[in-house]
Scaffold this active site. Structure first.
Site, PDB file in Angstrom:
ATOM      1  N   PHE A   1       0.256  -0.799   0.411  1.00 28.29           N
ATOM      2  CA  PHE A   1      -0.005   0.120   0.364  1.00 28.29           C
ATOM      3  C   PHE A   1       1.235   1.433   0.319  1.00 28.29           C
ATOM      4  CE2 PHE A   1      -4.441  -1.534   1.983  1.00 28.29           C
ATOM      5  CZ  PHE A   1      -5.203  -1.332   0.954  1.00 28.29           C
ATOM      6  N   GLU A   2      -0.112   2.389  -0.910  1.00 27.98           N
ATOM      7  CA  GLU A   2       1.041   3.592  -0.535  1.00 27.98           C
ATOM      8  C   GLU A   2       2.187   3.536  -0.594  1.00 27.98           C
ATOM      9  OE1 GLU A   2      -0.852   5.951   2.774  1.00 27.98           O
ATOM     10  OE2 GLU A   2      -3.068   5.025   2.332  1.00 27.98           O
TER      11      GLU A   2
END
Length: 646
Positions: free
Chosen positions: A424-425
């Site tokens: 994620f991210e």
């Protein structure tokens, strides 16, 4: 009529790097603890005394947490969300009524105006009830419409969209494409100017909240033309606009309740008034938004650590082996110690980074990235250790445990849910490169032209002179420092408590060693430094550990003066630092003694087919189909699975 969509850009590695470089913030207008750390300067004064929220921020935050806790305890059934792979509409509507959609939005737009500290506390709380809800709220506020508009929106845009985001409308952030991840230079979605509008065409993948969103932040490429600078640009798009189709609701290993999908845009008209910032500023907007947006992920990891500690404590006291509780066996006890000490450090990193964001006195772009990197890696390890402590029950689902009469502990779900945080991210590998780029920024600023093959001889000569001046002043300071003074940081060794001053002296010495190692590597590899990704990853991991050690010590000293658990906090900080120092020493050793060179040879052999014989004797259950789905622009041929919340 709008112009035809652009073909998918074909870019070289150098061009891709130039796009990323142009999007990053180049100026350092405020001090940065982590930046100084990588330069060999241990600026404890930037984080100690530990910054604190105002009384009003505490009052407002605690008031909301009380309401949120009551809601989670009575209205949220995490097991049901996991089982049905969907957050019930009534739960989302209840969150809206609480104001949870507007936690970070200014009260003048209908939001709660919580600080980053209390926003993260709220995410940790609700995420412990259901990780899927934590992701929904985080994606909406940390990277969705509210944060980009807060930082870059016009007054008119804020007035138009923020009240909706605060109370009724869910937002999503759309950057990734089926063939574009961390290489935005190849972004294929286009936004072609047409009068007072832009016309969007393209496909976006992994649009968290996209299935239920009302508003979208979309990154698209504007072609250069007369009157248009062009470049990757951000737009706010109404999700129910004609031509917007959610073609698929994706399913994952964990976080089964998240509304993540594939969204296609076909001739979608977006008013120019919905463009966020100027043309070409989209990537900079995305990266700046993530500076603080990434802090929501450490919040979920810290919450997971707290839960892992609770379950480990209760289970290992109840479960007996060979005449005593398993906690009293050293092999299990060491895991419990790791969980407790690391959870303390995770919360220390989270609270310090969040409070620094609220204080706005420091540039925290590196701190936020380090927090995300450290928390995602350690959070996964905590869950893995809990599963090991639980044994077969850790591998068994909560529903199965309940069915046969035991406590329904979702340890295996926690492991599955946390795994995505390393992706994620910004994946761990991308975070290594991003942080490394910032860590060597001072060097590239003065000596970058020396290793740039496109620079002229005069540019290189000028850079050489500047580098000489910089290093003549900088290098001597890396030889000796405060960490060599036996009584330095004496306030961190109060009577009757473990000695944390020794750990801070170690951090100071290690910071200088880290800076020397970086300088030596740049001198050795010069322009090839950017290809030494494993080396850079270890440099960053060392910095992350030093940052976490610093945060743990500062938090322990804060709690000693303000809480009744000061002695216990000191003990946890001491144990964490001892464990961290072992990891740091191993990383330092692996900077120069590793298998990087032979690994590259094996990779070349694998890709060349030299080891295909090793793959024989198995059946590949993958099935047919392309590795990457076709994203040719055009009208959707699938049903729209967009699901408005009722």
């Amino acid at each position: 009529m709008s112009a035809p969509p652009l073909k998918k850009p074909v870019v070289t590695e150098r061009e891709a790097r130039q796009v990323a470089e142009a999007a990053r913030e180049r100026d350092w207008r405020k001090p940065s603890f982590a930046k100084e750390l990588f330069l060999g300067r241990f600026r404890l004064d930037l984080i100690h005394p530990h910054p604190l929220p105002t009384d009003e921020a505490v009052r407002r935050g605690e008031q909301f947490l009380t309401k949120l806790r009551a809601f989670c305890e009575t209205q949220v059934d995490g097991a049901r969300i996991e089982r049905e792979a969907r957050i019930p509409d009534e739960v989302i509507n209840g969150l809206k009524e609480l104001g949870a959609l507007g936690m970070k939005i200014d009260p003048k737009y209908g939001g709660l105006g919580l600080t980053q500290v209390y926003y993260n506390k709220a995410l940790a709380l609700v995420g412990s009830a259901s990780p899927a809800i934590g992701v929904l709220l985080s994606a909406h506020q940390s990277i969705g419409v509210p944060q980009p508009l807060k930082l870059f929106g016009t007054p008119e845009q804020k007035q138009k969209f923020l009240p909706r985001c605060a109370r009724t409308d869910i937002s999503a952030f759309l950057l990734t494409e089926p063939d574009v991840g961390s290489d935005p230079a190849r972004l294929a979605t286009t936004a072609v100017p047409d009068g007072d509008d832009y016309v969007l065409d393209g496909v976006k993948l992994w649009t968290t909240n996209g299935v239920v969103a009302d508003l979208l932040v979309v990154m698209a490429r504007v072609p250069s033309s007369e009157g248009h600078k062009g470049g990757i640009t951000a737009f706010v798009v109404e999700a129910d606009s004609p031509g917007v189709t959610v073609e698929n609701r994706n399913a994952f290993m964990g976080l089964r309740g998240i509304e993540n999908g594939v969204t296609r845009f076909h001739q979608v008209r977006v008013p120019a008034a919905n463009r966020v910032g100027p043309e070409g500023a989209g990537l900079k907007i995305a990266l700046t938004t993530l500076n603080t947006g990434r802090l929501s992920l450490p919040a979920s990891c810290a919450a997971a650590g707290k839960w892992c500690l609770k379950i480990a404590r209760e289970w290992s006291a109840a479960r007996e082996q060979w005449g005593k509780p398993i906690a009293h066996h050293e092999a299990v006890g060491s895991k419990i110690s790791f969980i407790a000490a690391t959870t303390f450090a995770l919360e220390a990193v989270l609270d310090l980074s969040s409070q620094m964001a609220d204080e706005d006195r420091n540039d925290i772009r590196i701190e936020g990235a380090l927090a995300k990197l450290f928390a995602s890696e350690m959070g996964w390890r905590l869950a893995d250790e809990l599963v090991q402590i639980r044994g077969g029950r850790g591998f068994e689902t909560a529903d199965s445990l309940r069915a046969r009469g035991e406590r329904a502990v979702p340890a295996e779900q926690m492991l599955r849910d946390l795994r995505i945080n390393r992706i994620f991210e910004g994946s761990t590998e991308i975070m290594h490169l991003l942080i490394a780029r910032e860590a060597v920024d001072a060097h590239l600023s003065v000596a970058g032209d020396l290793i740039d093959p496109e620079k002229s001889l005069s540019d290189k000569a000028r850079a050489g002179a500047n580098a000489g001046v910089f290093y003549a002043k900088w290098l001597p300071k890396l030889v000796a420092g405060t960490g060599q003074l036996p009584r330095a940081y004496a306030e961190f060794h109060p009577a009757g408590h473990p000695d944390l001053s020794a750990h801070l002296r170690y951090v100071e010495r290690s910071a200088r060693k880290l800076a020397r190692s970086t300088f030596y590597a740049m001198s050795r590899w010069q322009g090839r430094m950017e290809t030494k990704q494993c080396f850079l990853g270890r440099i960053v991991d060392i910095g992350a550990e030093l940052f976490a050690m610093s945060a743990a010590c500062v938090r322990a000293e804060l709690l000693r003066g303000t809480e009744e658990h000061g002695r216990e906090a000191y003990q946890l900080a001491d144990v964490f630092c001892r464990q961290s120092r072992l990891r740091v020493e191993e990383l330092f050793g692996r900077l120069w003694s590793n298998t990087d060179d032979v690994d590259r040879k094996v990779v070349k052999g694998v890709l060349g087919g030299a080891y295909e014989w090793l793959e024989q004797g198995v059946i590949d259950p993958s099935g047919d189909g392309p590795w990457i789905a076709d994203t040719t622009p055009g009208a959707s041929e699938k049903d729209n699975v967009h699901r408005p919340i009722r």
